[in-house]
Design a protein around this motif. Sequence first.
Motif, PDB file in Angstrom:
ATOM      1  N   GLU A  94      -6.472   8.422  -5.916  1.00  0.00           N
ATOM      2  CA  GLU A  94      -5.059   8.057  -5.830  1.00  0.00           C
ATOM      3  C   GLU A  94      -4.786   7.625  -4.391  1.00  0.00           C
ATOM      4  O   GLU A  94      -5.073   8.367  -3.455  1.00  0.00           O
ATOM      5  CB  GLU A  94      -4.192   9.254  -6.205  1.00  0.00           C
ATOM      6  N   VAL A  95      -4.259   6.418  -4.208  1.00  0.00           N
ATOM      7  CA  VAL A  95      -3.988   5.890  -2.873  1.00  0.00           C
ATOM      8  C   VAL A  95      -2.560   5.369  -2.800  1.00  0.00           C
ATOM      9  O   VAL A  95      -1.964   5.002  -3.806  1.00  0.00           O
ATOM     10  CB  VAL A  95      -4.965   4.755  -2.480  1.00  0.00           C
ATOM     11  N   GLU A  96      -2.052   5.353  -1.588  1.00  0.00           N
ATOM     12  CA  GLU A  96      -0.722   4.810  -1.347  1.00  0.00           C
ATOM     13  C   GLU A  96      -0.891   3.431  -0.722  1.00  0.00           C
ATOM     14  O   GLU A  96      -1.605   3.283   0.263  1.00  0.00           O
ATOM     15  CB  GLU A  96       0.056   5.736  -0.416  1.00  0.00           C
ATOM     16  N   THR A  97      -0.246   2.436  -1.287  1.00  0.00           N
ATOM     17  CA  THR A  97      -0.355   1.074  -0.775  1.00  0.00           C
ATOM     18  C   THR A  97       0.839   0.746   0.113  1.00  0.00           C
ATOM     19  O   THR A  97       1.902   1.350  -0.009  1.00  0.00           O
ATOM     20  CB  THR A  97      -0.421   0.056  -1.927  1.00  0.00           C
ATOM     21  N   PHE A  98       0.653  -0.197   1.003  1.00  0.00           N
ATOM     22  CA  PHE A  98       1.703  -0.724   1.880  1.00  0.00           C
ATOM     23  C   PHE A  98       2.442   0.385   2.643  1.00  0.00           C
ATOM     24  O   PHE A  98       3.662   0.394   2.738  1.00  0.00           O
ATOM     25  CB  PHE A  98       2.673  -1.607   1.089  1.00  0.00           C
TER      26      PHE A  98
END
Length: 85
Positions: A63-67
Amino acid sequence: MKDSEIAHIVNDLFDMRPYAIENRLKLRNPIYSETAAYGHMGRTPEVKKVTLTNGSGETITKEVETFTWEKLDYVFSVKKAFGIA
């Protein structure tokens, strides 16, 4: 307000060391294919599940957070520090 006063306030709010910036913006996460299309500015941050294959051929879902650089999480702190909140 003098430039030096502004610099002091900004320095107190943000850790501008390269390692700290990398950690705060989560730049080691696999987010760059998302930024390759339609530009990397003016986009909405979101959390996504990304599946990738590492160098050993192992598939990993993360799970990654973009921008992350578009987040507005410091607006209140900046306004408060400059006395405009």
